[in-house]
Design a protein around this motif. Structure first.
Motif, PDB file in Angstrom:
ATOM      1  N   ASN A 153      58.567  43.268 -78.644  1.00 24.07           N
ATOM      2  CA  ASN A 153      58.495  42.304 -79.172  1.00 24.07           C
ATOM      3  C   ASN A 153      58.829  41.468 -78.481  1.00 24.07           C
ATOM      4  O   ASN A 153      58.646  40.210 -79.591  1.00 24.07           O
ATOM      5  CB  ASN A 153      56.866  43.200 -80.608  1.00 24.07           C
ATOM      6  N   LEU A 154      60.082  41.565 -78.804  1.00 22.53           N
ATOM      7  CA  LEU A 154      60.913  39.862 -79.088  1.00 22.53           C
ATOM      8  C   LEU A 154      60.893  39.350 -77.887  1.00 22.53           C
ATOM      9  O   LEU A 154      60.284  39.258 -76.416  1.00 22.53           O
ATOM     10  CB  LEU A 154      62.653  40.382 -78.260  1.00 22.53           C
ATOM     11  N   THR A 155      60.426  38.253 -78.281  1.00 21.99           N
ATOM     12  CA  THR A 155      59.771  36.848 -77.580  1.00 21.99           C
ATOM     13  C   THR A 155      61.471  35.556 -77.573  1.00 21.99           C
ATOM     14  O   THR A 155      61.804  35.443 -78.165  1.00 21.99           O
ATOM     15  CB  THR A 155      59.293  36.165 -78.069  1.00 21.99           C
ATOM     16  N   LEU A 156      61.552  34.818 -76.419  1.00 21.18           N
ATOM     17  CA  LEU A 156      62.129  33.864 -76.303  1.00 21.18           C
ATOM     18  C   LEU A 156      62.617  32.807 -77.355  1.00 21.18           C
ATOM     19  O   LEU A 156      63.428  31.721 -77.957  1.00 21.18           O
ATOM     20  CB  LEU A 156      61.703  33.226 -74.612  1.00 21.18           C
TER      21      LEU A 156
ATOM     22  N   ALA B  38      72.965  48.870 -74.144  1.00 21.19           N
ATOM     23  CA  ALA B  38      72.849  49.260 -72.977  1.00 21.19           C
ATOM     24  C   ALA B  38      71.249  48.739 -73.363  1.00 21.19           C
ATOM     25  O   ALA B  38      70.231  48.430 -72.667  1.00 21.19           O
ATOM     26  CB  ALA B  38      73.035  51.053 -73.264  1.00 21.19           C
ATOM     27  N   ALA B  39      71.390  48.977 -74.515  1.00 17.04           N
ATOM     28  CA  ALA B  39      69.506  48.210 -75.305  1.00 17.04           C
ATOM     29  C   ALA B  39      69.274  46.712 -74.578  1.00 17.04           C
ATOM     30  O   ALA B  39      68.019  46.239 -74.575  1.00 17.04           O
ATOM     31  CB  ALA B  39      69.060  48.543 -76.569  1.00 17.04           C
ATOM     32  N   MET B  40      70.798  45.691 -75.479  1.00 18.09           N
ATOM     33  CA  MET B  40      70.143  44.280 -74.504  1.00 18.09           C
ATOM     34  C   MET B  40      70.271  44.069 -73.374  1.00 18.09           C
ATOM     35  O   MET B  40      69.682  43.537 -73.291  1.00 18.09           O
ATOM     36  CB  MET B  40      71.769  43.993 -75.710  1.00 18.09           C
ATOM     37  N   ARG B  41      70.310  45.457 -72.437  1.00 16.72           N
ATOM     38  CA  ARG B  41      70.986  44.580 -71.361  1.00 16.72           C
ATOM     39  C   ARG B  41      69.164  45.342 -70.522  1.00 16.72           C
ATOM     40  O   ARG B  41      68.815  44.105 -69.634  1.00 16.72           O
ATOM     41  CB  ARG B  41      71.288  46.367 -70.512  1.00 16.72           C
ATOM     42  N   ASP B  42      68.693  46.177 -71.138  1.00 17.51           N
ATOM     43  CA  ASP B  42      66.990  46.392 -71.277  1.00 17.51           C
ATOM     44  C   ASP B  42      66.560  44.534 -71.227  1.00 17.51           C
ATOM     45  O   ASP B  42      65.740  44.627 -70.958  1.00 17.51           O
ATOM     46  CB  ASP B  42      66.777  47.096 -71.733  1.00 17.51           C
ATOM     47  N   ALA B  43      66.476  44.395 -72.538  1.00 19.47           N
ATOM     48  CA  ALA B  43      65.516  43.514 -73.481  1.00 19.47           C
ATOM     49  C   ALA B  43      65.896  42.224 -72.379  1.00 19.47           C
ATOM     50  O   ALA B  43      64.991  41.548 -72.715  1.00 19.47           O
ATOM     51  CB  ALA B  43      66.244  43.069 -74.832  1.00 19.47           C
ATOM     52  N   VAL B  44      67.142  42.239 -71.895  1.00 20.38           N
ATOM     53  CA  VAL B  44      67.285  40.875 -71.367  1.00 20.38           C
ATOM     54  C   VAL B  44      66.660  40.761 -70.091  1.00 20.38           C
ATOM     55  O   VAL B  44      66.167  40.303 -69.001  1.00 20.38           O
ATOM     56  CB  VAL B  44      69.354  40.821 -70.912  1.00 20.38           C
TER      57      VAL B  44
ATOM     58  N   MET C 256      72.140  36.967 -79.627  1.00 20.60           N
ATOM     59  CA  MET C 256      72.490  36.934 -78.448  1.00 20.60           C
ATOM     60  C   MET C 256      71.761  37.146 -77.685  1.00 20.60           C
ATOM     61  O   MET C 256      72.276  36.958 -76.318  1.00 20.60           O
ATOM     62  CB  MET C 256      73.873  37.921 -78.762  1.00 20.60           C
ATOM     63  N   ILE C 257      70.949  38.196 -77.882  1.00 20.53           N
ATOM     64  CA  ILE C 257      69.826  38.638 -76.295  1.00 20.53           C
ATOM     65  C   ILE C 257      68.960  36.617 -75.851  1.00 20.53           C
ATOM     66  O   ILE C 257      69.386  36.823 -74.817  1.00 20.53           O
ATOM     67  CB  ILE C 257      68.904  39.763 -77.094  1.00 20.53           C
ATOM     68  N   ARG C 258      68.686  36.109 -76.749  1.00 11.34           N
ATOM     69  CA  ARG C 258      67.928  35.136 -76.526  1.00 11.34           C
ATOM     70  C   ARG C 258      69.480  33.983 -75.423  1.00 11.34           C
ATOM     71  O   ARG C 258      68.619  33.592 -74.721  1.00 11.34           O
ATOM     72  CB  ARG C 258      67.743  35.038 -77.209  1.00 11.34           C
TER      73      ARG C 258
END
Length: 889
Positions: free
Chosen positions: A651-654, A98-104, A883-885
């Motif tokens: 604060n995750l960036t590509l 669920a959090a990965m969906r938000d991050a993407v 995986m998010i990137r």
């Protein structure tokens, strides 16, 4: 890319040309038929998934060359056929999704891309506790309380089952994940996308290995690694050595499968099989039922192997018939495995493949035994139990010692329970639980317990009322055959009523002991005992007040409950005296193996399995009545103390940041050998004086509402505070067991979380020092996530449990390992130093790095990133960031 091995694809049945398989015999390579059967499963997956990107032709060649490559630490990819989760580990996995969906979405990608690609089953089985026992309504009361406590979690999981494709959820009250896997979920051979291929599985529970008893290759991985598999990534693994375990002879009439598995566990611990496959062969295997084999495979984490594999044979096929599997499916399962060279005849030694090493056990040599008092591998023959416990009483504090002064060995404490006086002493049994996946899947030991109970009641024996007795079957089928065979009323008469369907006492969901019993234990500082048919008995796991815990077969659990003490020699002393004054010995009521098998043949039938599993997904009314939203993104509730959006992706960036050295780190904890994931991230009760309790109190909860750490794995604030919160934690900075440490700038002794907060506020990085087998036990992703949230950048240990090292890598925490022959003592490390770990820009797997201390001393350690894929995860700050990137770009 087209598959370079498409030339070996052919129909399994010429009349169904669209249903095909990769026929490995047509590789035309003589190496294939010499491979261990477990390695053949890895080979088939590599051949079928070969795309010259994730899986390459060189990977196939390396697996074919297993005989020479097994010693070279060669990395190979493996794409399992499916993933299995239980709710303790499944909730954080769904939280992460669920959090990965938000991050993407934040990074501009499509959140719906975050979806399981690989089929995933989640069984809710770890939430139920033994709050009520010894009553016909115990089951309903415990299930009602489970729903009351866990409604938020269950609503979240039900949202996940609807929001994510390819994810099936088995509701609470159905059974233990591993038994449901064995009896219902296992395919043995997949028929999907017009291809047949072997079933294989990874799971977020270390006892996923149980399924190897049915010939399905599988093992436990961290939740983090499982999430990557669900997202279509292969597991990167080192091509394992395979120990051939040859079984000969047949078991003695008084021996149970539990005795066999405890003997195998001790033997393989001595052989040394950590990180290896074990594959069973030899004529003795034909004397073991699938349930017996599953019992042995289940305990695989306790002897340290990755998997303990029994290839499919005719007994496996008979089991599929017995458990009500579809006849047409059984036909193609047998045909596929025979055609592909994966069907085994254990009586035919010409089929025996090459192994790294062969070890042997004559089943005739196995005698009744238990394991304890603190570790599964510490086998004790039943005839030696009394003597062994009395030796442990006085021995130095350790795995086999309690350090009780000799003058106190025979102390007794009187107490009142239900208006009657009783006595407790060292060795008194206060918990007796038939529980856990190890044995509840096995009709022979469950019916053995029932027959023993019947004979005990008929002989006039009883169990003292203050002993917390319980029976938690692994599936509804167990209840069915216990009732049909007529033994259930006798079990209930001795206090072994059914209290729930789930993994209960074995994971610390044992519920409270009577207050007067706890007071007596505390007053006399007694070494009270839990006896359970489980697979784990680490300190502080079963119950805070049982310092000694023994693993035993279900019949022995009942025997020790009747005796009321572990300090009994069954051969010389009676279990009890009946109303007529007659002494009754264990041998008078112990059922023989053939007697048990006769009842099993009569009462364990396919109709039971079909009836139970046809309605498994709809049988729980409370689950059916849950009403949840159907949104793609989860609407986080800021008031929830169960489900919280984790801070991992803030604060995750590509763009990737280059790795940096760890400079002037303090040591948060200085630990010894065999620190388990229970020590690092306990699953049991939340102590009232702990940081987690203070947090929950600040959110308006009372101690009655705390629930357990395991049930709150969806809330990082609780789990960070619960990291290293086990009351039995032994930190070398302190003189006693406690979940505390020394904060060196102030020299104050603080709870571990509070000390880490002080360091964080001052921007000080942290490391942990440890001994051998760091992170052994259950595969808990919070045992890696928690330290990450505490600011721990690296662990320096002598060796690691496989899954835990993988989890640390998955969170971007560096697993450092002393060079061979070195440890903290030989290097003169006290833990009071400050550590700088030099991380170079150019990284390669298993490289040595330099560590500098503020004392001026310098030494080297191995950075345990074992593969290029693990280095990729580290550069991304962990596997989920990677995986998010990937999904966002």
């Amino acid at each position: 890319m087209s598959n370079p091995f498409s030339r070996i694809v052919e129909p399994l049945d010429p009349s169904q040309p669209a249903k095909r398989f990769f026929n490995l015999n047509h590789l035309g390579d003589p190496r294939y038929e010499r491979l261990p059967f477990s390695i053949r499963v890895l080979l088939e997956a590599a051949v079928r998934n070969c795309d010259e990107f994730l899986v390459k032709k060189v990977d196939v060649e390396n697996i074919l060359s297993w005989k020479t490559m097994q010693h070279k630490a060669i990395e190979v990819p493996f794409k399992p056929a499916r993933v299995i989760l239980q709710d303790f580990t499944g909730v954080p996995a769904v939280v992460d999704f669920a959090a990965m969906r938000d991050a993407v979405k934040v990074l501009g990608g499509d959140p719906e891309k975050i979806n399981p690609i690989c089929p995933a089953d989640l069984v809710i089985d770890h939430s139920i506790q033994v709050d009520f026992n010894r009553g016909p309504d115990s089951l309903q009361k415990n299930q009602d309380l489970e729903f009351e406590r866990n409604k938020e979690r269950f609503e979240f999981l039900k949202w996940g089952s609807q929001a994510f494709q390819n994810m099936r959820i088995i509701p609470p009250g159905s059974g233990i994940v591993h038994q449901v896997n064995l009896e219902y979920l296992a395919r043995v051979v997949f028929d999907q996308n017009e291809y047949y291929y072997p079933d294989s599985v990874v799971g977020t529970d270390s006892h996923t290995t149980m399924i190897n008893g049915l010939g399905v290759l599988g093992w436990g991985v961290g939740g983090i690694e499982a999430e990557a598999v669900m997202l279509g990534q292969p597991i990167s693994m080192v091509l394992p050595e395979v120990i051939g375990y040859k079984l000969t002879g047949s078991p003695q009439p008084l021996v149970t499968s539990t005795d066999i598995v405890l003997t195998v566990t001790k033997h393989l611990r001595q052989v040394g099989v950590v990180g290896k496959f074990v594959e069973f062969f030899g004529p003795g295997v034909t004397h073991l039922s699938i349930a017996d084999r599953a019992t042995i495979a289940n305990m695989c984490p306790e002897y340290g192997a990755t998997a303990a594999f029994f290839p499919v044979d005719k007994v496996s096929i008979q089991y599929l018939v017995q458990t009500g599997r579809d006849e047409e499916k059984i036909k193609y399962i047998r045909k596929y495995l025979q055609t592909a060279g994966m069907f085994r005849d254990f009586s035919n030694s010409s089929q025996d493949p090459d192994f790294t090493q062969v070890v042997e056990l004559n089943l005739q040599s196995v005698v009744p035994c238990c394991s304890g008092p603190k570790r599964p591998q510490d086998k004790v023959e039943v005839s030696e139990m009394k003597k062994d416990f009395e030796t442990c009483l006085g021995a130095k504090q350790g795995f086999k010692g309690f350090q009780v002064a000799p003058e106190h060995h025979n102390d007794q404490v009187k107490f009142i329970y239900n208006e009657k006086e009783y006595e407790l002493a060292h060795g008194s049994v206060v918990i007796a639980a038939i529980t856990s996946c190890t044995n509840t899947s096995n009709p022979s030991v469950m019916l053995g317990a029932g027959l023993l109970a019947k004979k005990a009641v008929e002989a006039g024996l009883t169990v003292k009322p203050y002993i917390k007795t319980s029976l938690s079957p692994g599936s509804g089928v167990v209840t069915y055959y216990l009732q049909e065979s007529g033994v259930m009323p006798y079990l209930a008469q001795l206090g072994f009523d059914i209290v729930g369907y789930g993994c209960m006492t074995c994971i610390g969901n044992s519920g409270p002991l009577p207050e007067s019993v706890v007071e007596a234990i505390t007053q006399g500082d007694l070494v009270a005992v839990g006896v359970l048919s489980g697979n784990r008995n680490f300190e502080g796991r079963v119950h805070p007040n049982t310092r000694a815990n023994y693993l035993a077969s279900p019949p022995l659990v009942i025997a020790y409950a009747i005796a009321g003490t572990i300090r009994i020699d069954f051969e010389k002393e009676p279990l009890g005296v009946n109303a007529e004054g007659k002494k009754v010995f264990l041998k008078d009521i112990w059922p023989l193996r053939e007697e048990i098998h006769a009842v099993e043949r009569q009462y364990v039938i396919p109709g039971m399995f079909k009836e139970v599993y046809q309605k498994i997904e709809t049988v729980n009314k409370s689950w059916n009545d849950l009403d949840v939203p159907s949104d793609t993104l989860y609407a986080w509730n800021p008031k929830s103390t169960y489900i919280k959006s984790p801070p991992f992706f803030e604060n995750l960036t590509l763009e990737l940041q280059p790795p940096t050295s760890i400079v002037d780190a303090y040591v948060l904890l200085n630990l010894g050998d065999s620190v388990t994931t229970d020590h690092i991230s306990p699953a049991g009760n939340i102590a009232r004086n702990s940081p987690a309790a203070r947090y929950l109190t600040s959110r308006g909860l009372t101690p009655r509402e705390f629930n357990s750490y395991g049930s709150r794995r969806g809330n990082d604030a609780v789990m960070a505070r619960g990291t290293f919160a086990n009351i039995r934690l032994l930190n070398k900075f302190l003189s006693k067991q406690a979940p505390q440490t020394v904060h060196f700038p102030s020299e104050e002794t603080l709870d571990v979380f509070d000390a880490s907060e002080r360091y964080r506020q001052a921007s000080h990085p942290l490391i942990v020092l440890a001994g051998k087998e760091y992170g052994s036990g259950s595969s808990r992703d919070w045992a890696a996530k928690g330290p990450f949230l505490l600011g721990i950048k690296a662990v320096l240990a002598e060796s690691y449990e496989r899954i835990h090292r993988s989890n640390l890598v998955g969170m971007g925490v560096i697993p450092l390992q002393y060079l061979p022959g070195q440890d903290a003592e030989s290097l003169g490390l006290t833990g009071r130093e400050r550590y700088t770990v030099i991380i170079p820009e150019e990284l390669v797997p298993r490289m040595n790095v330099e560590i500098k201390l503020d004392t001026g001393k310098t030494f080297q350690a191995v950075m345990r990133f074992d593969t290029d894929v693990e280095l990729t995860y580290f550069r991304n700050g962990g596997i989920l960031n990677y995986m998010i990137r990937k999904m966002a770009s």
